[in-house]
Design a protein around this motif. Structure first.
Motif, PDB file in Angstrom:
ATOM      1  N   VAL A 138      -7.987   6.866  -7.623  1.00 52.91           N
ATOM      2  CA  VAL A 138      -9.364   6.882  -7.115  1.00 52.91           C
ATOM      3  C   VAL A 138      -9.352   6.866  -5.587  1.00 52.91           C
ATOM      4  O   VAL A 138     -10.102   7.607  -4.947  1.00 52.91           O
ATOM      5  N   LEU A 139      -8.493   6.060  -4.988  1.00 51.08           N
ATOM      6  CA  LEU A 139      -8.444   5.983  -3.527  1.00 51.08           C
ATOM      7  C   LEU A 139      -7.882   7.262  -2.907  1.00 51.08           C
ATOM      8  O   LEU A 139      -8.354   7.704  -1.855  1.00 51.08           O
ATOM      9  N   VAL A 140      -6.892   7.862  -3.541  1.00 54.51           N
ATOM     10  CA  VAL A 140      -6.324   9.102  -3.012  1.00 54.51           C
ATOM     11  C   VAL A 140      -7.343  10.234  -3.078  1.00 54.51           C
ATOM     12  O   VAL A 140      -7.450  11.039  -2.164  1.00 54.51           O
ATOM     13  N   PHE A 141      -8.118  10.278  -4.164  1.00 56.53           N
ATOM     14  CA  PHE A 141      -9.007  11.408  -4.376  1.00 56.53           C
ATOM     15  C   PHE A 141     -10.456  11.167  -3.962  1.00 56.53           C
ATOM     16  O   PHE A 141     -11.301  12.029  -4.170  1.00 56.53           O
ATOM     17  N   VAL A 158      -3.970  -4.830   3.638  1.00 64.71           N
ATOM     18  CA  VAL A 158      -3.837  -5.447   4.968  1.00 64.71           C
ATOM     19  C   VAL A 158      -2.540  -5.026   5.671  1.00 64.71           C
ATOM     20  O   VAL A 158      -2.579  -4.602   6.831  1.00 64.71           O
ATOM     21  N   PRO A 159      -1.363  -5.100   5.018  1.00 63.16           N
ATOM     22  CA  PRO A 159      -0.146  -4.656   5.714  1.00 63.16           C
ATOM     23  C   PRO A 159      -0.177  -3.180   6.100  1.00 63.16           C
ATOM     24  O   PRO A 159       0.366  -2.804   7.140  1.00 63.16           O
ATOM     25  N   GLN A 160      -0.819  -2.359   5.281  1.00 66.62           N
ATOM     26  CA  GLN A 160      -0.918  -0.939   5.630  1.00 66.62           C
ATOM     27  C   GLN A 160      -1.760  -0.763   6.885  1.00 66.62           C
ATOM     28  O   GLN A 160      -1.388  -0.027   7.788  1.00 66.62           O
ATOM     29  N   ILE A 161      -2.889  -1.436   6.943  1.00 67.68           N
ATOM     30  CA  ILE A 161      -3.755  -1.306   8.114  1.00 67.68           C
ATOM     31  C   ILE A 161      -3.026  -1.785   9.367  1.00 67.68           C
ATOM     32  O   ILE A 161      -3.075  -1.136  10.410  1.00 67.68           O
ATOM     33  N   LYS A 162      -2.307  -2.906   9.255  1.00 67.19           N
ATOM     34  CA  LYS A 162      -1.558  -3.416  10.417  1.00 67.19           C
ATOM     35  C   LYS A 162      -0.474  -2.437  10.844  1.00 67.19           C
ATOM     36  O   LYS A 162      -0.301  -2.165  12.025  1.00 67.19           O
ATOM     37  N   MET A 211     -15.371   3.120  -2.019  1.00 64.09           N
ATOM     38  CA  MET A 211     -14.110   2.767  -2.646  1.00 64.09           C
ATOM     39  C   MET A 211     -13.355   1.758  -1.782  1.00 64.09           C
ATOM     40  O   MET A 211     -12.727   0.861  -2.304  1.00 64.09           O
ATOM     41  N   MET A 212     -13.448   1.918  -0.464  1.00 62.18           N
ATOM     42  CA  MET A 212     -12.784   0.974   0.433  1.00 62.18           C
ATOM     43  C   MET A 212     -13.395  -0.413   0.289  1.00 62.18           C
ATOM     44  O   MET A 212     -12.669  -1.401   0.274  1.00 62.18           O
ATOM     45  N   MET A 213     -14.718  -0.478   0.164  1.00 58.77           N
ATOM     46  CA  MET A 213     -15.373  -1.780  -0.008  1.00 58.77           C
ATOM     47  C   MET A 213     -14.917  -2.450  -1.304  1.00 58.77           C
ATOM     48  O   MET A 213     -14.677  -3.655  -1.330  1.00 58.77           O
ATOM     49  N   GLN A 264     -11.423   7.002   5.351  1.00 64.37           N
ATOM     50  CA  GLN A 264     -10.460   7.868   4.676  1.00 64.37           C
ATOM     51  C   GLN A 264      -9.201   8.031   5.535  1.00 64.37           C
ATOM     52  O   GLN A 264      -8.085   8.045   5.020  1.00 64.37           O
ATOM     53  N   GLY A 265      -9.378   8.126   6.845  1.00 58.85           N
ATOM     54  CA  GLY A 265      -8.235   8.200   7.746  1.00 58.85           C
ATOM     55  C   GLY A 265      -7.360   6.968   7.663  1.00 58.85           C
ATOM     56  O   GLY A 265      -6.132   7.046   7.698  1.00 58.85           O
ATOM     57  N   VAL A 266      -7.987   5.794   7.511  1.00 54.25           N
ATOM     58  CA  VAL A 266      -7.227   4.543   7.357  1.00 54.25           C
ATOM     59  C   VAL A 266      -6.494   4.541   6.022  1.00 54.25           C
ATOM     60  O   VAL A 266      -5.304   4.235   5.943  1.00 54.25           O
ATOM     61  N   LEU A 267      -7.194   4.887   4.949  1.00 59.56           N
ATOM     62  CA  LEU A 267      -6.579   4.895   3.620  1.00 59.56           C
ATOM     63  C   LEU A 267      -5.403   5.849   3.533  1.00 59.56           C
ATOM     64  O   LEU A 267      -4.407   5.557   2.887  1.00 59.56           O
ATOM     65  N   HIS A 268      -5.531   6.991   4.177  1.00 62.14           N
ATOM     66  CA  HIS A 268      -4.491   8.006   4.084  1.00 62.14           C
ATOM     67  C   HIS A 268      -3.569   8.017   5.294  1.00 62.14           C
ATOM     68  O   HIS A 268      -2.721   8.896   5.410  1.00 62.14           O
ATOM     69  N   ALA A 269      -3.752   7.045   6.184  1.00 59.45           N
ATOM     70  CA  ALA A 269      -2.910   6.885   7.377  1.00 59.45           C
ATOM     71  C   ALA A 269      -2.824   8.175   8.189  1.00 59.45           C
ATOM     72  O   ALA A 269      -1.789   8.508   8.735  1.00 59.45           O
TER      73      ALA A 269
END
Length: 190
Positions: A52-55, A16-20, A1-3, A69-74
């Protein structure tokens, strides 16, 4: 899903802003800035993509997936404390913040209504929610519940919490909140 998100122009631009904001600099990141970035990310995605990304889920042995998943969910920017707060402290802190309180109240109204059907300690997912009305041909309440859960991303409700060390009188309430906040399977198996 991340890809898929990275390959999609809109999703990538929002990610990108979330990851930064949520990247750890010297093992520490600004939790408030990270939370705002997560909120903006999920709030601006199309609802189906956000859901989809949350679940999305990973097997416990899939380390690369767990990291994504850790990156997606911070998950790696949940505050500076070594000990997780109690779930009662998380709810109290959420109630102090207008945005978080509104998202929590929406979650509560869309998923539990009168409070019946909370996920129980036994993990019996079929009892997690109020069941849709027998006469209803569409599961609108379920979609609204999932959307409300997705809407809690980037709030204090995402902070990992515990019920350890609480007195028996607080333990039951804490477990209800913990199950409500952590059992994502409740939102995906209805």
């Amino acid at each position: 899903m991340m890809m898929l998100c990275i390959q999609d122009e809109i999703c990538n631009r929002l990610l990108v802003p979330q990851i930064k904001a949520c990247s750890e600099n010297h093992n520490k990141c600004n939790a408030t800035q990270c939370q705002r970035a997560v909120q903006k990310f999920y709030d601006n995605l199309p609802p189906k993509v956000a859901g989809v990304l949350v679940f999305c889920d990973c097997s416990p042995s899939d380390e690369p997936c767990q990291q994504v998943q850790g990156v997606l969910h911070a998950r790696f920017c949940s505050g500076n404390s070594d000990l997780p707060p109690t779930c009662l402290e998380v709810i109290d802190k959420c109630m102090e913040d207008t945005f978080c309180r509104e998202r929590y109240e929406l979650l509560q109204s869309k998923c539990w209504g009168d409070g019946k059907g909370l996920c129980q300690d036994d993990g019996n997912d079929k009892d997690c929610f109020l069941t849709p009305d027998e006469e209803s041909t569409t599961c609108v309440r379920y979609k609204e519940c999932r959307a409300a859960y997705t809407g809690t991303r980037g709030t204090y409700l995402q902070v990992p919490c515990t019920c350890n060390g609480l007195q028996n009188t607080e333990q039951s309430t804490c477990k209800q909140f913990q199950n409500m906040l952590r059992h994502r399977s409740c939102y995906s198996k209805l």
